[in-house]
Design a protein around this motif. Structure first.
Motif, PDB file in Angstrom:
ATOM      1  N   GLY A   1       0.826  -1.195   0.000  1.00  0.00           N
ATOM      2  CA  GLY A   1       0.000   0.000   0.000  1.00  0.00           C
ATOM      3  C   GLY A   1       0.861   1.245   0.000  1.00  0.00           C
ATOM      4  O   GLY A   1       2.065   1.201  -0.296  1.00  0.00           O
ATOM      5  N   LEU A   2       0.266   2.374   0.342  1.00  0.00           N
ATOM      6  CA  LEU A   2       1.008   3.628   0.434  1.00  0.00           C
ATOM      7  C   LEU A   2       2.026   3.543   1.568  1.00  0.00           C
ATOM      8  O   LEU A   2       1.687   3.082   2.671  1.00  0.00           O
ATOM      9  CB  LEU A   2       0.049   4.790   0.698  1.00  0.00           C
ATOM     10  N   PRO A   3       3.269   3.982   1.348  1.00  0.00           N
ATOM     11  CA  PRO A   3       4.267   3.922   2.424  1.00  0.00           C
ATOM     12  C   PRO A   3       3.793   4.592   3.707  1.00  0.00           C
ATOM     13  O   PRO A   3       4.014   4.053   4.809  1.00  0.00           O
ATOM     14  CB  PRO A   3       5.469   4.651   1.818  1.00  0.00           C
ATOM     15  N   ALA A   4       3.131   5.727   3.605  1.00  0.00           N
ATOM     16  CA  ALA A   4       2.683   6.441   4.802  1.00  0.00           C
ATOM     17  C   ALA A   4       1.679   5.639   5.611  1.00  0.00           C
ATOM     18  O   ALA A   4       1.523   5.858   6.815  1.00  0.00           O
ATOM     19  CB  ALA A   4       2.082   7.795   4.417  1.00  0.00           C
ATOM     20  N   GLU A   5       1.004   4.685   4.951  1.00  0.00           N
ATOM     21  CA  GLU A   5      -0.023   3.897   5.639  1.00  0.00           C
ATOM     22  C   GLU A   5       0.506   2.580   6.191  1.00  0.00           C
ATOM     23  O   GLU A   5      -0.028   2.079   7.183  1.00  0.00           O
ATOM     24  CB  GLU A   5      -1.188   3.629   4.681  1.00  0.00           C
ATOM     25  N   ILE A   6       1.535   2.007   5.565  1.00  0.00           N
ATOM     26  CA  ILE A   6       1.949   0.662   5.990  1.00  0.00           C
ATOM     27  C   ILE A   6       3.294   0.632   6.701  1.00  0.00           C
ATOM     28  O   ILE A   6       3.592  -0.356   7.396  1.00  0.00           O
ATOM     29  CB  ILE A   6       1.975  -0.328   4.812  1.00  0.00           C
ATOM     30  N   VAL A   7       4.133   1.664   6.546  1.00  0.00           N
ATOM     31  CA  VAL A   7       5.448   1.629   7.191  1.00  0.00           C
ATOM     32  C   VAL A   7       5.298   2.052   8.651  1.00  0.00           C
ATOM     33  O   VAL A   7       5.197   3.229   8.978  1.00  0.00           O
ATOM     34  CB  VAL A   7       6.462   2.533   6.459  1.00  0.00           C
ATOM     35  N   THR A   8       5.265   1.047   9.506  1.00  0.00           N
ATOM     36  CA  THR A   8       5.161   1.255  10.945  1.00  0.00           C
ATOM     37  C   THR A   8       6.291   0.496  11.621  1.00  0.00           C
ATOM     38  O   THR A   8       6.921  -0.390  11.026  1.00  0.00           O
ATOM     39  CB  THR A   8       3.823   0.731  11.491  1.00  0.00           C
ATOM     40  N   ALA A   9       6.547   0.830  12.873  1.00  0.00           N
ATOM     41  CA  ALA A   9       7.576   0.119  13.627  1.00  0.00           C
ATOM     42  C   ALA A   9       7.243  -1.365  13.724  1.00  0.00           C
ATOM     43  O   ALA A   9       8.128  -2.226  13.647  1.00  0.00           O
ATOM     44  CB  ALA A   9       7.710   0.732  15.017  1.00  0.00           C
ATOM     45  N   GLU A  10       5.947  -1.677  13.864  1.00  0.00           N
ATOM     46  CA  GLU A  10       5.537  -3.079  13.971  1.00  0.00           C
ATOM     47  C   GLU A  10       5.826  -3.836  12.677  1.00  0.00           C
ATOM     48  O   GLU A  10       6.314  -4.964  12.696  1.00  0.00           O
ATOM     49  CB  GLU A  10       4.044  -3.157  14.299  1.00  0.00           C
ATOM     50  N   LEU A  11       5.528  -3.206  11.533  1.00  0.00           N
ATOM     51  CA  LEU A  11       5.784  -3.872  10.259  1.00  0.00           C
ATOM     52  C   LEU A  11       7.278  -4.080  10.041  1.00  0.00           C
ATOM     53  O   LEU A  11       7.703  -5.164   9.627  1.00  0.00           O
ATOM     54  CB  LEU A  11       5.208  -3.054   9.112  1.00  0.00           C
ATOM     55  N   VAL A  12       8.086  -3.061  10.308  1.00  0.00           N
ATOM     56  CA  VAL A  12       9.529  -3.176  10.089  1.00  0.00           C
ATOM     57  C   VAL A  12      10.106  -4.294  10.944  1.00  0.00           C
ATOM     58  O   VAL A  12      10.933  -5.085  10.475  1.00  0.00           O
ATOM     59  CB  VAL A  12      10.227  -1.830  10.374  1.00  0.00           C
ATOM     60  N   GLU A  13       9.682  -4.389  12.193  1.00  0.00           N
ATOM     61  CA  GLU A  13      10.205  -5.461  13.047  1.00  0.00           C
ATOM     62  C   GLU A  13       9.721  -6.830  12.567  1.00  0.00           C
ATOM     63  O   GLU A  13      10.477  -7.807  12.586  1.00  0.00           O
ATOM     64  CB  GLU A  13       9.799  -5.237  14.505  1.00  0.00           C
ATOM     65  N   ARG A  14       8.485  -6.898  12.093  1.00  0.00           N
ATOM     66  CA  ARG A  14       7.961  -8.174  11.598  1.00  0.00           C
ATOM     67  C   ARG A  14       8.705  -8.634  10.350  1.00  0.00           C
ATOM     68  O   ARG A  14       9.006  -9.829  10.198  1.00  0.00           O
ATOM     69  CB  ARG A  14       6.470  -8.043  11.292  1.00  0.00           C
ATOM     70  N   VAL A  15       9.029  -7.700   9.461  1.00  0.00           N
ATOM     71  CA  VAL A  15       9.653  -8.052   8.195  1.00  0.00           C
ATOM     72  C   VAL A  15      11.158  -8.218   8.333  1.00  0.00           C
ATOM     73  O   VAL A  15      11.744  -9.157   7.779  1.00  0.00           O
ATOM     74  CB  VAL A  15       9.330  -6.983   7.131  1.00  0.00           C
ATOM     75  N   PHE A  16      11.810  -7.319   9.088  1.00  0.00           N
ATOM     76  CA  PHE A  16      13.272  -7.295   9.133  1.00  0.00           C
ATOM     77  C   PHE A  16      13.863  -7.745  10.466  1.00  0.00           C
ATOM     78  O   PHE A  16      15.084  -7.751  10.619  1.00  0.00           O
ATOM     79  CB  PHE A  16      13.779  -5.874   8.837  1.00  0.00           C
ATOM     80  N   ASP A  17      13.014  -8.071  11.452  1.00  0.00           N
ATOM     81  CA  ASP A  17      13.514  -8.389  12.803  1.00  0.00           C
ATOM     82  C   ASP A  17      14.348  -7.242  13.359  1.00  0.00           C
ATOM     83  O   ASP A  17      15.378  -7.461  14.020  1.00  0.00           O
ATOM     84  CB  ASP A  17      14.348  -9.677  12.797  1.00  0.00           C
ATOM     85  N   MET A  18      13.938  -6.010  13.088  1.00  0.00           N
ATOM     86  CA  MET A  18      14.715  -4.845  13.489  1.00  0.00           C
ATOM     87  C   MET A  18      13.850  -3.889  14.309  1.00  0.00           C
ATOM     88  O   MET A  18      12.949  -3.238  13.775  1.00  0.00           O
ATOM     89  CB  MET A  18      15.260  -4.106  12.266  1.00  0.00           C
ATOM     90  N   PRO A  19      14.109  -3.786  15.610  1.00  0.00           N
ATOM     91  CA  PRO A  19      13.397  -2.785  16.412  1.00  0.00           C
ATOM     92  C   PRO A  19      13.723  -1.381  15.894  1.00  0.00           C
ATOM     93  O   PRO A  19      14.865  -1.096  15.519  1.00  0.00           O
ATOM     94  CB  PRO A  19      13.954  -2.991  17.827  1.00  0.00           C
ATOM     95  N   CYS A  20      12.721  -0.520  15.840  1.00  0.00           N
ATOM     96  CA  CYS A  20      12.958   0.804  15.266  1.00  0.00           C
ATOM     97  C   CYS A  20      11.914   1.783  15.751  1.00  0.00           C
ATOM     98  O   CYS A  20      10.926   1.424  16.391  1.00  0.00           O
ATOM     99  CB  CYS A  20      12.930   0.728  13.737  1.00  0.00           C
ATOM    100  N   ARG A  21      12.152   3.044  15.418  1.00  0.00           N
ATOM    101  CA  ARG A  21      11.142   4.088  15.527  1.00  0.00           C
ATOM    102  C   ARG A  21      10.841   4.550  14.113  1.00  0.00           C
ATOM    103  O   ARG A  21      11.729   4.574  13.253  1.00  0.00           O
ATOM    104  CB  ARG A  21      11.657   5.268  16.340  1.00  0.00           C
ATOM    105  N   VAL A  22       9.600   4.928  13.858  1.00  0.00           N
ATOM    106  CA  VAL A  22       9.217   5.508  12.573  1.00  0.00           C
ATOM    107  C   VAL A  22       8.685   6.903  12.842  1.00  0.00           C
ATOM    108  O   VAL A  22       7.732   7.078  13.616  1.00  0.00           O
ATOM    109  CB  VAL A  22       8.159   4.644  11.851  1.00  0.00           C
ATOM    110  N   ILE A  23       9.329   7.891  12.212  1.00  0.00           N
ATOM    111  CA  ILE A  23       8.917   9.280  12.402  1.00  0.00           C
ATOM    112  C   ILE A  23       8.638   9.902  11.039  1.00  0.00           C
ATOM    113  O   ILE A  23       9.144   9.432  10.016  1.00  0.00           O
ATOM    114  CB  ILE A  23       9.998  10.106  13.142  1.00  0.00           C
ATOM    115  N   PRO A  24       7.835  10.954  10.970  1.00  0.00           N
ATOM    116  CA  PRO A  24       7.573  11.617   9.684  1.00  0.00           C
ATOM    117  C   PRO A  24       8.743  12.499   9.269  1.00  0.00           C
ATOM    118  O   PRO A  24       9.353  13.178  10.102  1.00  0.00           O
ATOM    119  CB  PRO A  24       6.309  12.443   9.961  1.00  0.00           C
ATOM    120  N   ASP A  25       9.049  12.487   7.980  1.00  0.00           N
ATOM    121  CA  ASP A  25      10.060  13.383   7.439  1.00  0.00           C
ATOM    122  C   ASP A  25       9.571  14.831   7.614  1.00  0.00           C
ATOM    123  O   ASP A  25       8.432  15.145   7.269  1.00  0.00           O
ATOM    124  CB  ASP A  25      10.276  13.074   5.955  1.00  0.00           C
ATOM    125  N   PRO A  26      10.408  15.720   8.156  1.00  0.00           N
ATOM    126  CA  PRO A  26       9.951  17.095   8.384  1.00  0.00           C
ATOM    127  C   PRO A  26       9.648  17.854   7.099  1.00  0.00           C
ATOM    128  O   PRO A  26       8.926  18.856   7.129  1.00  0.00           O
ATOM    129  CB  PRO A  26      11.122  17.743   9.132  1.00  0.00           C
TER     130      PRO A  26
END
Length: 279
Positions: free
Chosen positions: A232-257
């Motif tokens: 889907g749209l990156p703004a809608e699907i790129v979440t910390a939960e998705l990144v950890e599920r796909v890449f096994d990588m804990p992260c924060r997701v913030i909006p580009d200023p």
């Protein structure tokens, strides 16, 4: 008129895969995947190594025949389309390419016009324009008389991209197009792809850099273990939960200023840094 301008208003190819099983040597890599590339999109496929990204792209490009399911282009089985006709609709940049020994940059880029050549037809002004425009847009015009095998890895990559652009197809499939490019040329290429999309082309690319994908893609596909996990749209699907599920990588997701697109900031894994420093 540029190559981009000639694509304005052109038909938008519709590429689909239904029930795809794809593998090598009896080993299944993609299992029962359905995929529809939105016409006029810049679709980016992301995921960890060996998750099936390039395998899926190769099937969409007719380099691999699925053991089950079908890939269709504008409703036709892609394996039923004559090669030269397909080459007028679909351009492919594979993960690795080998140029003929001694061939110059201009001659290699000119090979992108093969699909448009008719029997006994002469090289046309359209051919000349397409090649010149492709070299200009990829920044390789000054290299036109250089042998490709004398170039750096980044220069060669830009030459191969120029050849694909010279093909002037409504659909482009790019497997890791930013490989060998420094950060400045990566951004230049992604800006060029975004411009091509604005002029009517559909682009599908495999990228490793998640933040580049989130910034430039209009449609994002996340894969893991031969399956599509989210799209889907990156703004809608790129979440910390998705990144950890796909890449096994804990992260924060913030909006580009600047534009609000997601930025992925990896978190330190507890104990890993201390263990590395103790070695």
């Amino acid at each position: 008129m540029t190559a981009n301008d000639t694509m304005t208003g052109a038909r938008r190819a519709e590429l689909r895969g239904t029930g795809l099983d794809i593998g090598y040597d009896g080993r299944t890599v993609i299992d029962g995947v359905d995929i529809a590339i939105p016409p006029g999109s810049f679709t980016v496929i992301v995921g960890p190594n060996a998750c099936g990204k390039s395998t899926l792209l190769r099937a969409l490009a007719r380099l691999l025949r699925p053991s089950a399911g079908a890939v269709t282009l504008d409703g036709r089985d892609i394996h039923s389309i004559p090669a030269k006709e397909l080459a007028r609709s679909l351009g492919l940049l594979p993960q690795s390419s080998q140029a003929p020994e001694g061939i110059t940059v201009a001659d290699l880029v000119a090979r992108g016009r093969f699909a448009h050549q008719r029997l006994f037809a002469r090289w046309s002004r359209d051919d000349e324009r397409a090649v010149a425009d492709a070299m200009d847009r990829t920044g390789v015009t000054a290299l036109r008389d250089r042998p490709v095998d004398e170039l750096s890895g980044g220069q060669r990559q830009r030459v191969w991209i120029a050849m694909v652009l010279a093909q002037e197809t409504p659909l482009l499939l790019l497997d890791e197009p930013t490989t060998f490019l420094d950060i400045a040329h990566q951004v230049e290429l992604l800006e060029l792809i975004a411009e091509l999309r604005e002029h009517g082309r559909t682009i599908v690319a495999v990228l490793h850099e998640l933040n580049h994908a989130a910034r430039y893609a209009s449609h994002l596909i996340a894969m893991r273990d031969g399956q599509i996990i989210a799209q889907g749209l990156p703004a809608e699907i790129v979440t910390a939960e998705l990144v950890e599920r796909v890449f096994d990588m804990p992260c924060r997701v913030i909006p580009d200023p600047d534009d609000g697109t997601p930025i992925v900031l990896p978190r330190a894994v507890p104990g890993v840094r201390a263990e590395a420093q103790s070695r």
